[in-house]
Design an enzyme around this catalytic site. Structure first.
Site, mmCIF file in Angstrom:
data_model
loop_
_atom_site.group_PDB
_atom_site.id
_atom_site.type_symbol
_atom_site.label_atom_id
_atom_site.label_comp_id
_atom_site.label_asym_id
_atom_site.label_seq_id
_atom_site.Cartn_x
_atom_site.Cartn_y
_atom_site.Cartn_z
ATOM 1 N N HIS A 81 0.800 -1.223 0.000
ATOM 2 C CA HIS A 81 0.000 0.000 0.000
ATOM 3 C C HIS A 81 0.833 1.273 0.000
ATOM 4 O O HIS A 81 0.564 2.166 -0.804
ATOM 5 C CB HIS A 81 -1.111 0.030 1.043
ATOM 6 C CG HIS A 81 -2.163 0.989 0.574
ATOM 7 N ND1 HIS A 81 -3.104 0.668 -0.367
ATOM 8 C CD2 HIS A 81 -2.328 2.308 0.809
ATOM 9 C CE1 HIS A 81 -3.827 1.727 -0.668
ATOM 10 N NE2 HIS A 81 -3.375 2.747 0.036
ATOM 11 N N TYR A 113 1.363 5.046 -2.758
ATOM 12 C CA TYR A 113 1.602 6.477 -2.488
ATOM 13 C C TYR A 113 2.992 6.894 -2.967
ATOM 14 O O TYR A 113 3.218 8.075 -3.245
ATOM 15 C CB TYR A 113 1.347 6.802 -1.013
ATOM 16 C CG TYR A 113 -0.122 6.590 -0.717
ATOM 17 C CD1 TYR A 113 -1.073 7.438 -1.262
ATOM 18 C CD2 TYR A 113 -0.566 5.499 0.013
ATOM 19 C CE1 TYR A 113 -2.421 7.216 -1.083
ATOM 20 C CE2 TYR A 113 -1.916 5.263 0.206
ATOM 21 C CZ TYR A 113 -2.845 6.126 -0.349
ATOM 22 O OH TYR A 113 -4.178 5.890 -0.191
ATOM 23 N N HIS A 120 -10.429 -0.043 -10.494
ATOM 24 C CA HIS A 120 -10.008 0.981 -9.519
ATOM 25 C C HIS A 120 -8.554 1.394 -9.761
ATOM 26 O O HIS A 120 -8.238 2.570 -9.865
ATOM 27 C CB HIS A 120 -10.171 0.433 -8.094
ATOM 28 C CG HIS A 120 -9.315 1.126 -7.064
ATOM 29 N ND1 HIS A 120 -9.536 2.432 -6.680
ATOM 30 C CD2 HIS A 120 -8.240 0.702 -6.340
ATOM 31 C CE1 HIS A 120 -8.628 2.782 -5.758
ATOM 32 N NE2 HIS A 120 -7.832 1.755 -5.544
ATOM 33 N N PHE A 121 -7.680 0.400 -9.902
ATOM 34 C CA PHE A 121 -6.281 0.841 -9.930
ATOM 35 C C PHE A 121 -5.849 1.391 -11.287
ATOM 36 O O PHE A 121 -4.891 2.142 -11.370
ATOM 37 C CB PHE A 121 -5.316 -0.184 -9.332
ATOM 38 C CG PHE A 121 -5.066 -1.477 -10.050
ATOM 39 C CD1 PHE A 121 -4.396 -1.519 -11.245
ATOM 40 C CD2 PHE A 121 -5.449 -2.678 -9.448
ATOM 41 C CE1 PHE A 121 -4.122 -2.725 -11.860
ATOM 42 C CE2 PHE A 121 -5.175 -3.886 -10.053
ATOM 43 C CZ PHE A 121 -4.513 -3.910 -11.266
ATOM 44 N N HIS A 122 -6.606 1.068 -12.348
ATOM 45 C CA HIS A 122 -6.274 1.765 -13.593
ATOM 46 C C HIS A 122 -6.709 3.232 -13.511
ATOM 47 O O HIS A 122 -6.147 4.082 -14.199
ATOM 48 C CB HIS A 122 -6.893 1.056 -14.798
ATOM 49 C CG HIS A 122 -6.071 -0.124 -15.229
ATOM 50 N ND1 HIS A 122 -6.183 -1.359 -14.647
ATOM 51 C CD2 HIS A 122 -5.073 -0.242 -16.150
ATOM 52 C CE1 HIS A 122 -5.309 -2.185 -15.198
ATOM 53 N NE2 HIS A 122 -4.620 -1.529 -16.120
ATOM 54 N N ARG A 155 -10.990 -11.365 -10.858
ATOM 55 C CA ARG A 155 -9.805 -10.857 -11.533
ATOM 56 C C ARG A 155 -8.751 -11.963 -11.523
ATOM 57 O O ARG A 155 -9.018 -13.053 -11.021
ATOM 58 C CB ARG A 155 -9.268 -9.622 -10.808
ATOM 59 C CG ARG A 155 -8.735 -9.929 -9.423
ATOM 60 C CD ARG A 155 -8.278 -8.706 -8.663
ATOM 61 N NE ARG A 155 -6.970 -8.258 -9.097
ATOM 62 C CZ ARG A 155 -6.098 -7.604 -8.310
ATOM 63 N NH1 ARG A 155 -6.412 -7.324 -7.049
ATOM 64 N NH2 ARG A 155 -4.949 -7.213 -8.772
ATOM 65 N N ARG A 156 -7.580 -11.701 -12.037
ATOM 66 C CA ARG A 156 -6.463 -12.655 -12.057
ATOM 67 C C ARG A 156 -6.904 -14.047 -12.519
ATOM 68 O O ARG A 156 -6.473 -15.041 -11.974
ATOM 69 C CB ARG A 156 -5.855 -12.817 -10.661
ATOM 70 C CG ARG A 156 -5.226 -11.592 -10.047
ATOM 71 C CD ARG A 156 -4.319 -12.018 -8.911
ATOM 72 N NE ARG A 156 -3.822 -10.913 -8.152
ATOM 73 C CZ ARG A 156 -4.372 -10.487 -7.007
ATOM 74 N NH1 ARG A 156 -5.436 -11.083 -6.513
ATOM 75 N NH2 ARG A 156 -3.856 -9.473 -6.372
#
Ligand code: HAS
Length: 568
Positions: free
Chosen positions: A226, A230, A380-382, A443-444
């Site tokens: 995590h 950042y 979300h992470f894209h 996913r995956r």
């Protein structure tokens, strides 16, 4: 005429070469990373049926995509940008021997990891969870990339302390605070993963120990994973706070907001990793709750950023002649070819509205049960790492290359449209993932072999539509990326029109507050250390004491039978 409104400084030729090569090397790899992203999207959408992309199997291509785009490209860029910021704002030459050592380690590390992935010996995805096992060279390679980046960071400390000595009582330049925050978060993040790699993964991968404690390895991974996000976001925030307001035509609304954001992220980036493990057995609810609570706190600086950027852009737009409650929005330089970097930063902000909101959904304990391990997550992470992070990184890469080589941006109209086209692609791509993820699509998963294959007993036709969104979005993103590569390499190989120099954009503050609490790193570092002990000492002890049976290695290259179905 391009925006050359700042003091350009001549820098040592060695450093100039170093920054350029540190940008160009990962940019070349990024072509491969993006190609494999496209192939994933096309395969999952059912537009293509081959599991072999350039000779790589599905999970192998996915590993390459994640490692190159999320780990290699981002780390090289952060180091290159760090050199530029430190040299520009502190005005002191850097130790080039140390810089080349750092670069050499990072390149050797990248090549080792790449060789392991390409030879099919590290098909472990970018999260490299055991029991998926990679060749030791993969872990060693990643460790070298990390060590190289640490060395670069440590080489910035002497000029920093020298600057402080020569400027007693002066505020540290905001961009320098941001870059130091980035690398403090990086050091915090990489210690647990170094422990995982050195004491667990390498001995297990070498066959010195037969099994591995999977829950402990995963916890150490997310202790890294995590703050890693950042580490990606902070350089983007440096550009938002120090450059976007000026590009918009105005000033940074609050200098204090910038400092608070950077230091707050030092404090809360790490004690939140268990929000990736809400569904895991073996971690008590208490620690899941503590990490969920801290996760809500780590979102605060992004809200501060949203309001500060809106206020700064409004100020700039009003300086450009904007009026009214909402009329000022029309006066921002969306398609201004001289201030083209604005379009990269602004488009990233728009995407991040959605990436941020969906992050809050993920962090909400109950909702997480619905979306965990579904395609919601890549969506979300894209919208985060492939949104504000990617756009600001490629935009700044182009900016630095043009300034350092003294070249003019090639195809300026294309250039200014790249981020908007990318945004369109990301929004379409992610919509598919959000809809089917909320409906449970995992996913995956090698979808073409299971849920997306009409021949499979697990076939799920209701996910087909969202798959099409994924494919179409992926194609649009690839077109935008191709346009960017043409602009980038066209600029790089163009003829110089002026002497190359280092030049960054620096926004003046509108409110230049002097708040003692954000003038020093020390209290924030002590706070971060305390929070880490509170958040991690008990669950790690719990996991070590729990005596989970160890796991032998597993490889996804084993054929998966098509007849998989519900168990007896
Ligand atoms: Fe996340 C999973 C929670 C931010 C990346 N995240 C991931 C994964 C990645 C990732 C890669 O709690 C997947 C890992 C894996 O492979 O399994 N995330 C959050 C939260 C935030 C957040 C609460 N994530 C990020 C950022 C990332 C990133 C940033 C990369 C850079 N995330 C989670 C959780 C999971 C997770 C759970 C695990 C889920 C699971 O079950 O596995 C927050 O930091 C977000 C705060 C952001 C905001 C948005 C502020 C908006 C701004 C834009 C303003 C716009 C303006 C323009 C002014 C509150 C700053 C206006 C213009 C107009 C036109 C209106």
């Amino acid at each position: 005429m391009e925006l050359t409104n700042e003091r350009a400084i001549e820098i040592e030729p060695g450093l100039r070469r170093m920054i350029l090569i540190e940008i160009i090397f990962p940019m070349v790899l990024l072509i491969l990373g993006i190609y494999h992203g496209l192939m994933q999207a096309l395969y999952r959408s059912g537009f293509i049926h081959s599991r072999e992309f350039l000779g790589l199997e599905y999970f192998q291509g996915l590993t390459l995509h994640g490692v190159v785009n999320a780990i290699v490209f981002t780390t090289f860029f952060a180091v290159a940008f760090g050199y530029a910021v430190i040299r520009y704002h502190l005005g002191r030459p850097l130790n080039m021997k140390v810089a080349w050592l750092s670069f050499a380690l990072m390149v050797i590390g990248t090549l080792l990891a790449a060789a392991a992935i390409l030879s099919g010996q590290a098909t472990v995805l970018y999260t490299f969870y055991p029991p998926l096992r990679a060749h030791p060279s993969f872990y060693l390679g990643l460790a070298l990339v990390v060590i190289g980046s640490w060395i670069a960071f440590f080489s910035w400390l002497p000029p920093y302390f020298a600057w402080k000595r020569d400027h007693p009582g002066e505020k540290i330049p905001l961009a320098v605070v941001g870059i130091f925050a980035t690398f403090i978060v990086w050091v915090i993040a990489t210690i647990p993963v170094a422990i995982e790699i050195i004491f667990m993964l390498i001995p297990w991968s070498m066959g010195w120990v037969p099994t591995i404690n999977v829950p402990l390895a995963r916890m150490l991974f997310w202790f890294f994973g995590h703050p890693l996000v950042y580490f990606w976001l902070l350089p983007a925030y440096v550009m938002y706070y120090t450059m976007l307001p000026k590009l918009a035509g105005g000033k940074l609304y609050s200098d204090f907001a910038g400092r608070l954001t950077f230091l707050w992220l030092v404090l809360y980036s790490a004690p939140v990793g268990i929000h990736h493990q809400f569904t895991e057995p073996g971690i008590s609810d208490t620690w899941k709750f503590v990490h969920a609570f801290f996760t809500m706190l780590v979102a605060v600086p992004s809200f501060v950023t949203a309001f500060t950027m809106a206020a700064s852009m409004e100020y700039g737009a009003r300086q450009n002649g904007g009026h009214g409650l909402l009329g000022w929005w029309s006066k921002l330089p969306y398609l201004d070819k001289d201030r083209w970097l604005f379009s990269y930063l602004f488009a990233g902000l728009v995407i991040f509205i959605f990436g941020g909101i969906t992050g809050i959904v993920n962090a909400s304990y109950n909702l997480n049960n619905v979306v965990h391990n579904t395609t919601w997550l890549p969506a979300h992470f894209h919208q985060t790492v492939a949104g504000p992070v990617f756009l600001s990184f490629i935009g700044m890469s182009l900016f630095l290359v043009a300034k350092l080589t003294g070249k003019r941006i090639k195809l300026p109209t294309w250039n200014v449209w790249v981020p908007y086209l990318w945004t369109l692609g990301i929004m379409i791509f992610s919509s598919g993932g959000f809809v089917s993820g909320a409906g449970g699509e995992p996913r995956r998963t090698n979808l073409g072999l299971t849920y997306g294959n009409p021949q499979s007993p697990l076939y799920q036709p209701e996910w087909a539509m969202s798959g099409i969104f994924t494919g179409v979005g992926g194609i649009i993103m690839t077109i935008a990326a191709l346009m960017f590569f043409i602009v980038f390499f066209g600029t790089l190989f163009g003829k110089p029109v002026r002497q190359g120099a280092l030049e960054l954009i620096v926004s003046e503050p509108y409110h230049d507050e002097r708040v003692p609490a954000v003038q020093s790193f020390t209290p924030w570092l002590i706070g971060a250390a305390l929070l880490l002990v509170i958040a991690y000492a008990p669950p790690i002890t719990q996991t070590i004491r729990s005596h989970f049976p160890g796991a032998p290695p597993y490889s996804p290259h084993r054929p998966v039978p098509l007849s998989v179905g519900p168990g007896p």
